[in-house]
Design an enzyme around this catalytic site. Structure first.
Site, PDB file in Angstrom:
ATOM      1  CB  ILE A 151      -0.979  -0.013   1.195  1.00  0.00           C
ATOM      2  CG1 ILE A 151      -1.893  -1.250   1.107  1.00  0.00           C
ATOM      3  CG2 ILE A 151      -1.830   1.263   1.226  1.00  0.00           C
ATOM      4  CD1 ILE A 151      -2.747  -1.519   2.332  1.00  0.00           C
ATOM      5  CG  ASP A 170       9.239  -1.006   5.640  1.00  0.00           C
ATOM      6  OD1 ASP A 170       9.793  -1.818   6.416  1.00  0.00           O
ATOM      7  OD2 ASP A 170       8.222  -1.290   5.002  1.00  0.00           O
ATOM      8  CB  CYS A 229      -5.624   3.914   5.704  1.00  0.00           C
ATOM      9  SG  CYS A 229      -6.565   5.346   5.197  1.00  0.00           S
ATOM     10  CD  GLU A 260     -11.309  -0.268  13.656  1.00  0.00           C
ATOM     11  OE1 GLU A 260     -11.746  -1.221  12.994  1.00  0.00           O
ATOM     12  OE2 GLU A 260     -10.416   0.478  13.252  1.00  0.00           O
ATOM     13  CG  HIS A 278     -11.404  -0.591   9.496  1.00  0.00           C
ATOM     14  ND1 HIS A 278     -10.846  -1.336  10.499  1.00  0.00           N
ATOM     15  CD2 HIS A 278     -10.705  -0.908   8.378  1.00  0.00           C
ATOM     16  CE1 HIS A 278      -9.865  -2.079  10.012  1.00  0.00           C
ATOM     17  NE2 HIS A 278      -9.763  -1.833   8.723  1.00  0.00           N
ATOM     18  CG  LEU A 279     -15.722   3.362   5.487  1.00  0.00           C
ATOM     19  CD1 LEU A 279     -16.447   4.579   4.902  1.00  0.00           C
ATOM     20  CD2 LEU A 279     -16.642   2.144   5.411  1.00  0.00           C
TER      21      LEU A 279
HETATM   22  C1  MLT Z   1      -7.351  -5.342   6.157  1.00  0.00           C
HETATM   23  O1  MLT Z   1      -6.512  -5.513   7.024  1.00  0.00           O
HETATM   24  O2  MLT Z   1      -7.576  -6.196   5.279  1.00  0.00           O
HETATM   25  C2  MLT Z   1      -8.159  -4.097   6.103  1.00  0.00           C
HETATM   26  O3  MLT Z   1      -7.867  -3.228   7.148  1.00  0.00           O
HETATM   27  C3  MLT Z   1      -9.620  -4.348   5.993  1.00  0.00           C
HETATM   28  C4  MLT Z   1     -10.228  -4.937   7.205  1.00  0.00           C
HETATM   29  O4  MLT Z   1      -9.557  -5.286   8.153  1.00  0.00           O
HETATM   30  O5  MLT Z   1     -11.450  -5.058   7.220  1.00  0.00           O
END
Ligand code: MLT
Length: 315
Positions: A151, A170, A229, A260, A278-279
């Site tokens: 990502i 990293d 994110c 969450e 968390h979208l």
């Molecule tokens: C993931 O780790 O795949 C994303 O954050 C999506 C999720 O956890 O729902």
């Protein structure tokens, strides 16, 4: 016959699994921890998304479980150590969400830089306010990435095109990937000191938990903007909220939270935050992609003894 418990109800992309006579797949979504603990006893395989917590207690209650498949990337909701001790394979599908998470990150950055959510709210309330929503350009600014996996790299590619300078921290970064994508690798303190925007793309583990705290924020530029994110617990939410209130941090765009759904709403209620529940991976394309991929990994595991995408080692 392998009995599989699936804890989400979107079966699109899972035709191959459902039509395979060697499997009996049962869907139970919205299970409480107590219900999961009871139910798990009968199953050979478990397919989950992020809202299900596969704790030590759940794994210890399982009697036949051999495989836990995560339709997505993060596996911090699974007690991998206990799974390993019990010889249970934990697998994920890390690539399927990449583009969706990347695009959400950029959407949040632009929302933050241009006050889009606040301006939207104001206009919907029939106010014509242009003065309070003067933004800043991304062009010419430095983006600091924490985590240069799939990502992080895709975010860098797109923001290079916006004219941002991209730097990254990293410890496991691939030098070649960084070079090919015009990303300068730096120490964490250099990323803190040089970035106008800091975007987090690391997994949650012992070395990243609360890495963005008051001490780290002190090392950042005044007026830095922070985007997350990845996983909520990488940030100390109270420290970030305090830093926004003091003006040290100009704003934050946050898709993920320490708990969450959130139990503490302090950061969400703080001004100059753009928040989504968390979208980042929630697109039609990503949901089908990850479901299909983890279904294939599961079928290969049970029918051909092929272990793909394991994030733990079988003892
Ligand atoms: C993931 O780790 O795949 C994303 O954050 C999506 C999720 O956890 O729902």
């Amino acid at each position: 016959m392998h009995k599989i418990l699936m804890t989400y109800d979107n079966t699109e992309g899972l035709g191959a699994l459902f039509s395979n006579k060697e499997f009996k797949v049962e869907i139970h979504n919205k299970l409480s921890q107590e219900e999961l603990k009871e139910l798990i006893k009968e199953y050979d395989g478990l397919l989950i998304r992020s809202e299900v917590k596969v704790t030590k207690e759940i794994i210890e209650a399982a009697q036949k479980l051999k495989f836990i498949g995560r339709a997505g990337t993060g596996v911090d909701n699974i007690d991998k150590e206990t799974a390993t001790e019990k010889g249970i394979i934990v697998a994920n599908v890390p690539g399927g969400n990449t583009i969706s998470a990347t695009e959400h990150t950029i959407g949040l950055m632009l929302s933050l830089a241009r006050h889009i959510p606040e301006a939207y709210k104001s206009l919907k309330n029939k106010k014509w306010d242009r003065k309070n929503y003067v933004g800043t350009e991304l062009f010419g600014k430095t983006l600091g990435l924490i985590g240069l996996g799939r990502i992080g790299t895709e975010v860098a590619k797109r923001l290079n095109a916006f004219g941002m300078k991209v730097i990254a921290y990293d410890p496991f970064a691939n030098q070649e990937t960084a070079k090919n994508n015009n990303i300068e690798l730096k120490t964490i303190d250099e990323v803190f000191a040089q970035s106008h925007y800091i975007s987090i793309h690391s997994p949650l583990n012992d070395s990243t938990r609360e890495m963005i705290n008051a001490q780290a924020i002190k090392k950042m530029k005044d007026g830095v903007r922070i985007i997350n994110c990845a996983r909520g617990a990488i940030i100390n939410e109270k420290d970030l909220s305090d830093a926004i209130k003091s003006g040290k941090v100009a704003g934050a765009a946050i898709d993920v939270f320490a708990k969450e759904p959130p139990q503490d709403w302090t950061l969400i209620e703080t001004d100059h935050t753009v928040v989504t529940p968390h979208l980042a991976a929630s697109t039609d394309e990503a949901q089908v992609r990850v479901a299909k991929e983890i279904g294939e990994v599961l079928v290969d595991f049970f029918t051909k003894a092929i272990v793909r995408n394991a994030v733990n080692a079988k003892k």
